[in-house]
Write an enzyme that holds these catalytic residues in place. Structure first.
Site, short mmCIF file in Angstrom:
data_model
loop_
_atom_site.label_atom_id
_atom_site.label_comp_id
_atom_site.label_asym_id
_atom_site.label_seq_id
_atom_site.Cartn_x
_atom_site.Cartn_y
_atom_site.Cartn_z
N ASP A 229 0.88 -1.16 0.00
CA ASP A 229 0.00 0.00 0.00
C ASP A 229 0.92 1.22 0.00
O ASP A 229 2.11 1.12 0.33
CB ASP A 229 -0.95 0.00 1.20
CG ASP A 229 -2.13 0.94 0.97
OD1 ASP A 229 -2.08 1.77 0.03
OD2 ASP A 229 -3.12 0.86 1.73
C1 BGC Z 1 -4.94 3.35 -0.02
C2 BGC Z 1 -5.03 2.36 -1.16
C3 BGC Z 1 -4.84 3.05 -2.47
C4 BGC Z 1 -3.50 3.77 -2.44
C5 BGC Z 1 -3.19 4.51 -3.72
C6 BGC Z 1 -3.70 4.19 -0.10
O1 BGC Z 1 -3.78 5.23 0.82
O2 BGC Z 1 -4.99 2.66 1.21
O3 BGC Z 1 -6.28 1.71 -1.13
O4 BGC Z 1 -4.92 2.16 -3.53
O5 BGC Z 1 -3.50 4.71 -1.39
O6 BGC Z 1 -4.02 5.60 -3.87
#
Ligand code: BGC
Length: 754
Positions: A229
């Site tokens: 993530d």
């Molecule tokens: C989120 C993810 C997301 C990623 C990219 C993170 O803060 O938890 O779900 O895909 O950001 O935007």
């Protein structure tokens, strides 16, 4: 593409560099070797494609796209085919926009109604989550575009999300928090997995070898790449060793250099780095080879598809006296700002720049509808004038429809809710409107359950969730009966927050959060505790009625290696065409293991014309009956009876039958002096070995009868055995008559263990 040969030509620095992003959204190119960069984007219910100035929380703009209903809504469709269609549409738009992977679906379990991201997650039930996610993935990937199932694993709160440890026991992980990933990984083979921010039992998901390698790859057969993530990496070197292939977005080169140093100093096996590169490149080239940039993206058509999907997801929670559907000629008052400007998506990384939005008011053009704003979403208030205007509109109308729900600030990625209430101003509005007109309907736009202290005063409630940019079209169709509601709740609505099983521990302490309710999440808890709920899991009404009959099992007795086929008939007994959601639950009747009363193990959505009947078939295999046995680290079925229940919700199960399932696996047992009689006497071997001892004891307890009736059977008929049940074997030294030879006890134990 010969990927191993490519890797063999890469320098150590190039390999380390490939394992982190070039920027927020791209993998790195290696121009020297012709390796291209690929782009990923959020996700999950539409595209959030940003340029290089992107961010990961939806603060900056992204391209204009189509916002489909969020997962809270789509799970309520209980419709695999529908999710596949939505996935196909999203896959097409990815192709058009030259994306390799869409970042979703998000499959974390709704442990508490408070999680700020519940709107993006499917359900409190792992089976429903897994099935719906698999269908979505199949849709996207059928278009030659990858998905990234996220956030692996046990990421069920936003509070302290980037550092908190989710402390979950093995059985609970396997039964509740893993299947939402396991089912799609096995069934739909997502190209990538995104690991979560949190730690799992103290170890960051991004550096957890058990999670990323043992379970995900070795057990479930995942063969794509794992990405972090955004910003989830703590120890990058440990991450490479554990199976985290791609760090996103990047650490400005710092972590890449750490990987290089670790390989040079021998702390990290270069083969592990090569493996990470191989997995990344496999997917990079899969995307390149499947690219179809000339795929058209018809946004207007997708807007209509989004409306169709939203209508299939709406849950008619209450409909007293059949107030709905409304008649088209009748004067109706739409009340509440959400009628004009619906809340149709949540905040954070999934936030989509919708190319257009249709609210209910706009969709009701041409109908006999008046409008009163009712409340001010931005300032979270309702002035006296607003309430007075709403009351007048409600009085003048035949039916009042209040559009209520949660403002953006109440639920979002990044933080949790602190309560389950609607804004006070909206509650005040609902109360004023119902006093003016008892024929009041409430339409809800929210990503997670709310308390409804006013439920007894309104006649109908339509849960529209965060239904995507065309939610207004869908709402009007459902309100006026052009679409028959067929959504069913993918989560329980508790009466109040403190009824929720995680209530005492949710959010946790700075160090972490303990999942003390174990497997008793959602209806698994409410049912076992016999708690009343506002609306149960699986609940959803229709404008027609359905009857369930003719439950049949392919056998009364099966082994755990067999497959059981269960069929029943569902009939539309009403006057309108509609869709039923037949739900099948399994419960262990008499096992020793503490388990929920019933668990969802099958569902089918069926269209039926008025008067029409259809047979529905379900197949159940070992997993439908098994629990996770932490001693053998495997699924296990306890021999015995299981209930099979079928109906329209977890609390409306008119059909029920019993099947006996025999285990084909003997659990390894080792007896010692502390083993108790009850457990020993359960097995045939135990009874045989214990016979001479029981004779001795029988003689002790029943002097004089020893010759005649001294047998294990005799004593087992006796109350004495009931009292013996909990006695450890060593108790025979104290109570066994006092004249046992040395080594008698040891001999018994060794016989039991052979
Ligand atoms: C989120 C993810 C997301 C990623 C990219 C993170 O803060 O938890 O779900 O895909 O950001 O935007």
């Amino acid at each position: 593409m010969n990927i191993p040969s490519l890797i063999s030509q890469m320098t150590l620095e190039e390999k380390a560099g490939l394992c982190s992003g070039a920027d927020f959204w791209h993998t790195k190119a290696v121009e020297r070797l012709g390796i291209p960069a690929t782009m990923v984007s959020d996700g999950p219910h539409g595209l959030r494609k940003q340029d290089e100035t992107g961010d990961h929380l939806g603060v900056n703009d992204s391209i204009e796209a189509v916002c489909f209903p969020a997962a809270c809504a789509t799970a309520a469709s209980f419709d695999r085919a529908l999710l596949t269609r939505m996935g196909e549409a999203i896959g097409d738009s990815c192709q058009h926009e030259r994306l390799s992977v869409v970042l979703g679906p998000a499959v974390n379990i709704k442990r508490s109604p408070l999680c700020g991201r519940n709107f993006e997650y499917f359900s409190e039930d792992p089976y429903l989550t897994g099935e719906i996610a698999a269908a979505y993935i199949q849709g996207v990937q059928s278009r030659g575009v990858g998905t990234s199932i996220k956030h692996f694993a046990a990421n069920n709160q936003e509070h302290r999300r980037m550092s908190s440890s989710s402390d979950v026991d093995e059985r609970t992980l396997r039964e509740i928090y893993f299947p939402g990933f396991e089912i799609p990984v096995k069934k739909a083979r997502p190209w990538t997995v995104m690991c979560s921010y949190n730690r799992l039992n103290g170890v960051y998901a991004s550096e957890n070898p058990w999670l990323l390698t043992d379970v995900l790859r070795k057990e479930w057969g995942f063969d794509g790449y794992v990405m972090s993530d955004w910003g989830a990496v703590s120890d990058r070197v440990a991450g490479v060793a554990a199976g985290l292939d791609l760090e996103m977005p990047a650490s400005g080169g710092v972590n890449d250099r750490k990987i290089v140093e670790a390989v040079k100093s021998g702390r990290l096996d270069e083969a592990k780095l090569d493996l990470a590169c191989e997995r990344i490149l496999n997917i990079v080239y899969r995307a390149v080879e499947n690219a179809k940039p000339d795929t058209p993206w018809d946004k207007e058509a997708q807007h209509l598809l989004s409306a169709e999907i939203a209508a299939e997801c709406m849950v008619l929670l209450k409909n007293e006296g059949g107030l709905l559907p409304l008649s088209k000629g009748d004067p109706v008052a739409f009340i509440g700002e959400f009628a004009e400007k619906p809340r149709f998506q949540g905040g954070g990384s999934s936030h989509i720049n919708s190319f257009k939005t249709t609210g209910a008011l706009q969709a009701a053009e041409g109908l006999n509808v008046t409008y009163a704003r009712g409340y001010d979403v931005q300032n979270d208030c309702a002035t006296d004038a607003m309430i007075a205007e709403a009351v007048a509109a409600a009085r003048a109308a035949k039916v009042a429809v209040v559009f209520a729900g949660l403002p953006d600030s109440y639920e979002s990625e990044g933080y949790d809710r602190t309560h389950m209430r609607l804004p006070d101003c909206q509650v005040k509005l609902i109360e004023a409107v119902t006093a003016a007109n008892p024929d009041t309907v409430v339409v809800l736009h929210n990503g997670s359950p709310v308390e409804m202290p006013w439920i007894g005063r309104v006649k109908a409630v339509l849960e529209a969730y965060l239904g995507g940019q065309a939610v207004g079209l869908a709402t009007v169709r459902v309100l006026y009966g052009d679409a028959n509601p067929s959504g069913h709740l993918a989560e329980s609505f508790p009466l109040k927050l403190s009824d929720n099983p995680s209530y005492l521990f949710y959010g946790g302490e700075p160090r972490g959060t303990e999942y003390r309710e174990g497997v008793f999440v959602g209806y698994r808890y409410y049912d076992k505790k016999e708690l009343d709920v506002l609306f149960p899991f699986g609940h959803g009404l229709s404008y027609t009625t359905f009857e369930y009959s003719d439950l049949r099992l392919s056998a009364d007795h099966i082994r755990d290696t067999d497959v059981l086929t269960v069929t029943c008939t569902v009939k539309n007994t009403g006057a309108r065409p509609g869709k039923a959601v037949a739900q099948l639950y399994v419960g262990d009747v008499d096992g020793d293991v503490i388990r929920p009363l019933r668990e969802l193990k099958g569902f089918e959505k069926i269209f039926l014309a008025p008067g029409e009947s259809k047979e529905v078939a379900f197949t159940l295999d070992k997993r439908a009956f098994a629990y996770w046995n932490s001693a053998i680290h495997d699924w296990h079925v306890e021999t015995g009876d299981f209930t099979i229940e079928i109906g329209a919700s977890s609390r409306d199960l008119p059909l029920s039958a019993v099947v006996n399932v025999a285990s084909t696996v003997d659990l390894p047992v080792r007896y010692d002096a502390d083993s108790i009689f009850m457990d020993v006497m359960k097995t045939k071997r135990g009874r045989e070995v214990m016979k001479p001892l029981l004779e001795v004891m029988n003689a002790t307890f029943h002097p004089g009868e020893a010759e005649s009736a001294a047998s294990a059977e005799a004593i087992s008929d006796d109350m004495t055995l009931a009292m013996l049940n909990y006695m450890p074997l060593r108790g025979i030294l104290s109570f066994g008559g006092g004249n046992l030879p040395d080594g008698f006890l040891e001999n018994i134990i060794s016989q039991l263990n052979t």
